[in-house]
Motif scaffolding. Sequence first.
Motif, PDB file in Angstrom:
ATOM      1  N   ALA A  20      -1.088 -16.270 -13.150  1.00 22.30           N
ATOM      2  CA  ALA A  20      -0.858 -14.997 -13.822  1.00 22.30           C
ATOM      3  C   ALA A  20      -1.019 -13.839 -12.844  1.00 22.30           C
ATOM      4  O   ALA A  20      -0.223 -12.895 -12.815  1.00 22.30           O
ATOM      5  CB  ALA A  20      -1.826 -14.850 -14.988  1.00 22.30           C
ATOM      6  N   LEU A  21      -2.058 -13.960 -12.007  1.00 23.51           N
ATOM      7  CA  LEU A  21      -2.309 -12.928 -10.999  1.00 23.51           C
ATOM      8  C   LEU A  21      -1.142 -12.854 -10.033  1.00 23.51           C
ATOM      9  O   LEU A  21      -0.633 -11.771  -9.713  1.00 23.51           O
ATOM     10  CB  LEU A  21      -3.608 -13.279 -10.263  1.00 23.51           C
ATOM     11  N   ARG A  22      -0.680 -14.023  -9.593  1.00 21.87           N
ATOM     12  CA  ARG A  22       0.435 -14.076  -8.649  1.00 21.87           C
ATOM     13  C   ARG A  22       1.694 -13.510  -9.301  1.00 21.87           C
ATOM     14  O   ARG A  22       2.473 -12.793  -8.673  1.00 21.87           O
ATOM     15  CB  ARG A  22       0.659 -15.524  -8.223  1.00 21.87           C
ATOM     16  N   GLY A  23       1.845 -13.820 -10.592  1.00 14.77           N
ATOM     17  CA  GLY A  23       3.020 -13.330 -11.310  1.00 14.77           C
ATOM     18  C   GLY A  23       3.050 -11.815 -11.365  1.00 14.77           C
ATOM     19  O   GLY A  23       4.108 -11.191 -11.231  1.00 14.77           O
ATOM     20  N   GLN A  24       1.866 -11.203 -11.550  1.00 17.09           N
ATOM     21  CA  GLN A  24       1.822  -9.741 -11.604  1.00 17.09           C
ATOM     22  C   GLN A  24       2.285  -9.148 -10.286  1.00 17.09           C
ATOM     23  O   GLN A  24       2.972  -8.121 -10.257  1.00 17.09           O
ATOM     24  CB  GLN A  24       0.405  -9.276 -11.919  1.00 17.09           C
ATOM     25  N   ILE A  25       1.890  -9.803  -9.192  1.00 10.37           N
ATOM     26  CA  ILE A  25       2.305  -9.287  -7.885  1.00 10.37           C
ATOM     27  C   ILE A  25       3.812  -9.497  -7.700  1.00 10.37           C
ATOM     28  O   ILE A  25       4.526  -8.611  -7.242  1.00 10.37           O
ATOM     29  CB  ILE A  25       1.514  -9.978  -6.760  1.00 10.37           C
ATOM     30  N   GLN A  26       4.273 -10.681  -8.108  1.00 15.64           N
ATOM     31  CA  GLN A  26       5.693 -10.994  -7.909  1.00 15.64           C
ATOM     32  C   GLN A  26       6.591 -10.050  -8.714  1.00 15.64           C
ATOM     33  O   GLN A  26       7.696  -9.726  -8.300  1.00 15.64           O
ATOM     34  CB  GLN A  26       5.971 -12.444  -8.303  1.00 15.64           C
ATOM     35  N   ASN A  27       6.098  -9.618  -9.875  1.00 12.69           N
ATOM     36  CA  ASN A  27       6.909  -8.720 -10.692  1.00 12.69           C
ATOM     37  C   ASN A  27       7.149  -7.393  -9.979  1.00 12.69           C
ATOM     38  O   ASN A  27       8.148  -6.730 -10.203  1.00 12.69           O
ATOM     39  CB  ASN A  27       6.209  -8.450 -12.029  1.00 12.69           C
ATOM     40  N   ASN A  28       6.197  -7.009  -9.148  1.00 12.93           N
ATOM     41  CA  ASN A  28       6.321  -5.719  -8.459  1.00 12.93           C
ATOM     42  C   ASN A  28       6.910  -5.885  -7.067  1.00 12.93           C
ATOM     43  O   ASN A  28       6.860  -4.978  -6.256  1.00 12.93           O
ATOM     44  CB  ASN A  28       4.945  -5.059  -8.350  1.00 12.93           C
ATOM     45  N   TRP A  29       7.359  -7.049  -6.762  1.00 14.39           N
ATOM     46  CA  TRP A  29       7.831  -7.361  -5.420  1.00 14.39           C
ATOM     47  C   TRP A  29       9.326  -7.129  -5.373  1.00 14.39           C
ATOM     48  O   TRP A  29      10.092  -7.871  -5.983  1.00 14.39           O
ATOM     49  CB  TRP A  29       7.521  -8.824  -5.106  1.00 14.39           C
ATOM     50  N   SER A  30       9.726  -6.098  -4.660  1.00 10.17           N
ATOM     51  CA  SER A  30      11.165  -5.906  -4.488  1.00 10.17           C
ATOM     52  C   SER A  30      11.573  -6.738  -3.284  1.00 10.17           C
ATOM     53  O   SER A  30      11.239  -6.435  -2.150  1.00 10.17           O
ATOM     54  CB  SER A  30      11.485  -4.430  -4.266  1.00 10.17           C
ATOM     55  N   VAL A  31      12.262  -7.800  -3.581  1.00 12.20           N
ATOM     56  CA  VAL A  31      12.569  -8.759  -2.530  1.00 12.20           C
ATOM     57  C   VAL A  31      13.706  -8.242  -1.683  1.00 12.20           C
ATOM     58  O   VAL A  31      14.735  -7.808  -2.202  1.00 12.20           O
ATOM     59  CB  VAL A  31      12.960 -10.111  -3.158  1.00 12.20           C
ATOM     60  N   ILE A  32      13.479  -8.286  -0.381  1.00 15.28           N
ATOM     61  CA  ILE A  32      14.551  -7.908   0.533  1.00 15.28           C
ATOM     62  C   ILE A  32      15.268  -9.187   0.925  1.00 15.28           C
ATOM     63  O   ILE A  32      14.694 -10.037   1.606  1.00 15.28           O
ATOM     64  CB  ILE A  32      13.980  -7.224   1.786  1.00 15.28           C
ATOM     65  N   GLY A  42      18.191 -11.602   2.656  1.00 11.60           N
ATOM     66  CA  GLY A  42      18.965 -11.642   3.886  1.00 11.60           C
ATOM     67  C   GLY A  42      18.165 -11.363   5.136  1.00 11.60           C
ATOM     68  O   GLY A  42      18.702 -10.923   6.139  1.00 11.60           O
ATOM     69  N   ILE A  43      16.857 -11.590   5.074  1.00 12.53           N
ATOM     70  CA  ILE A  43      16.076 -11.437   6.302  1.00 12.53           C
ATOM     71  C   ILE A  43      16.230 -12.709   7.124  1.00 12.53           C
ATOM     72  O   ILE A  43      16.070 -13.817   6.598  1.00 12.53           O
ATOM     73  CB  ILE A  43      14.591 -11.211   5.988  1.00 12.53           C
ATOM     74  N   GLU A  44      16.496 -12.523   8.387  1.00 15.11           N
ATOM     75  CA  GLU A  44      16.670 -13.708   9.219  1.00 15.11           C
ATOM     76  C   GLU A  44      15.302 -14.295   9.549  1.00 15.11           C
ATOM     77  O   GLU A  44      14.357 -13.565   9.819  1.00 15.11           O
ATOM     78  CB  GLU A  44      17.399 -13.324  10.505  1.00 15.11           C
ATOM     79  N   GLY A  45      15.201 -15.596   9.479  1.00 20.37           N
ATOM     80  CA  GLY A  45      13.944 -16.264   9.826  1.00 20.37           C
ATOM     81  C   GLY A  45      12.885 -16.157   8.754  1.00 20.37           C
ATOM     82  O   GLY A  45      11.700 -16.317   9.003  1.00 20.37           O
ATOM     83  N   ALA A  46      13.314 -15.849   7.540  1.00 21.22           N
ATOM     84  CA  ALA A  46      12.335 -15.736   6.452  1.00 21.22           C
ATOM     85  C   ALA A  46      11.900 -17.095   5.934  1.00 21.22           C
ATOM     86  O   ALA A  46      10.915 -17.203   5.210  1.00 21.22           O
ATOM     87  CB  ALA A  46      12.920 -14.912   5.312  1.00 21.22           C
ATOM     88  N   LEU A  80      11.037 -16.654  -3.873  1.00 26.33           N
ATOM     89  CA  LEU A  80      11.418 -15.452  -4.605  1.00 26.33           C
ATOM     90  C   LEU A  80      12.842 -15.041  -4.290  1.00 26.33           C
ATOM     91  O   LEU A  80      13.475 -14.341  -5.074  1.00 26.33           O
ATOM     92  CB  LEU A  80      10.480 -14.303  -4.234  1.00 26.33           C
ATOM     93  N   LEU A  81      13.317 -15.438  -3.127  1.00 26.22           N
ATOM     94  CA  LEU A  81      14.643 -14.972  -2.706  1.00 26.22           C
ATOM     95  C   LEU A  81      15.735 -15.522  -3.619  1.00 26.22           C
ATOM     96  O   LEU A  81      15.619 -16.641  -4.084  1.00 26.22           O
ATOM     97  CB  LEU A  81      14.895 -15.405  -1.250  1.00 26.22           C
TER      98      LEU A  81
END
Lengths: 375, 239
Positions: free
Chosen positions: A283-295, A297-301, A374-375
């Motif tokens: 649940a804690l991780r989910g709260q963080i993931q909800n606010n995570w604007s995923v970038i 196309g990062i190379e080497g991610a 997440l990507l």
Amino acid sequence: MKGSLGTSLVLHFLVLTWALFSLSAPAKFEVGDVEALPVDIVPVESITQIQQGDKKAPMAEKSAPKPTQKPKVVENAENAGDNDVDLKTPPTPVKKPLQTEAAAAPQKTEKPLPNPTTEDNKVKEVAPEETAPKPQEVAALPQPRPEPTPPTPKPEPQPEPKPAEQQAEEIPMPDAVPVPAARPTPDVPKPQEAKPVEKPEPKKTETPKPAEKTPDRKIADKKQETAKSTSSKESDFNADEIAALLNKQEAAGGGAKRSAAPAALGGKHDTGGSKLSQSEIDALRGQIQNNWSVISGIEGAQGVIITVTMKLDETGAIIGRPEVKATGGSDNARRTLESSALRAVLRSSPFKNLPADKYDAWSEVVVNFDPSELL
Amino acid sequence: MEHADLAAAASSVSLLSLFMQAGLIVKLVMIGLIGASVWTWAIVIDKYMSFTKAKRQFDQFEQVFWSGQSLEELYRTLAERQNSGLAAIFVAAMREWKKSFERGARSPIGLQMRIDRAMDVTISRESETYEARLGSLATIGSAGPFIGLFGTVVGIMTSFQAIAGSKSTNLAVVAPGIAEALLATAIGLVAAIPAVMAYNKFMADAGKLGARMEGFADEFSAILSRQIDEKLQPRQAAQ
């Protein structure tokens, strides 16, 4: 053919009738009378998550160590006890009983002493009240005291006040005064010096000495002081001293965590008694993931793992700056993802739905992320 | 009360009660299998007696035949009786021989052939009587277990349906139904095993008797052909 058919029929009839009577009921299996055993299903938590308590106390709903009496001094203390310093030694030293046996004798001599003396009644009133708590403080220890002591001291002091004094003098001598002196850890040198001096003195003058002693011993409580004053008035010096020593011993061991509840079964320390469950962590991780604007196309991610370490206060808000570490992947991707993770964490503060009773468990949280998911 | 219940439970496992508890199909299968068993043993007893009798007759006849007694005399004594086995072959051959000579045989080869035919027919008729009903033994031996298995499958099916109805999987509830169903297979095996064994034994015995008859027929045919030659040559010489 008819004859043989008849013969066959007769034979079958005979065999069947024989079978019906001799094979009618096979012997029953012997089933022993086995009493059903009551089985309790015990969750693993009760074994792996031990709550702080008393190992010898009976089981109660909530485990708690032996009750302490002093006010709370140290915040966040871990070890139960009446100490001012949160020591890890157990609250009851092993060698105490020897001293307490000896100490019990003068305490009982105190009571008969005031009766014959013609001094103020006030003193008497104070003495029993304050001497009473002493045994309570030591709780388990005083038990051995009454058994050996009562036969010798009790009969003698009652008839004559003077012999009582003598006995009181005699008793502290065998106590081996230096032995208790070694125990009080905080003030080792002072009591050692004071005790040999005190013993000869009390015989002659009683009042000045307790006054001197109390300032010397920083550990002594108000109770102890009052007890000393009463006993000094009663001209029983050694009892004071022993009470003081006993109190020192109490303070010497144990931690500073106070306990008000009655002692109940438990371990010496909490062992993961409060631990965030997997769903709570998710649940804690989910709260963080909800606010995570995923970038994207990062190379080497690929293969980057982000570890966020943060301290939370009781409202779920972040204290200080969370530490974000990324491993694996390319340098560029790590840096980018680290900063985006930090932003996400800060944005999702304060965290919600964290169980308040498990604050110990989430006061400092480590959360791992795999950004590729997440990507 | 408890004792009575226990007794009732115990008696419910006895053979008769198992049979009475069974369903109609299983009952029919069981009755059919018991009938098959009765029939099997009837055949076994019959065959055993007839084979031992046949062997004894063979021995007796061979003894008489090779005793040097005149064949004409032997034929006269045997012709009035009902014969079987070697005697029947001998009588058939002699009858043909007599008939041919009474009417005046023309060719010795034709006479020889006719005698051989007569003996072959008698041999096949005799072996037929020996092998009669052995086929039903074979059928019971091979089909008995399957019929029993059918009864078991049907019985277990119905007992499972009953279990589903009673909503209890207690072994005490399940066991009687299955025991009753298995009884069908047991009866099938009881009928089939002796049938198979008896079939093998009697087929071998019938084969032995047949071989003995063939052997006698060949020998007797050789004797008769010698006689034919002896009797016909003077006629030919006379002509």
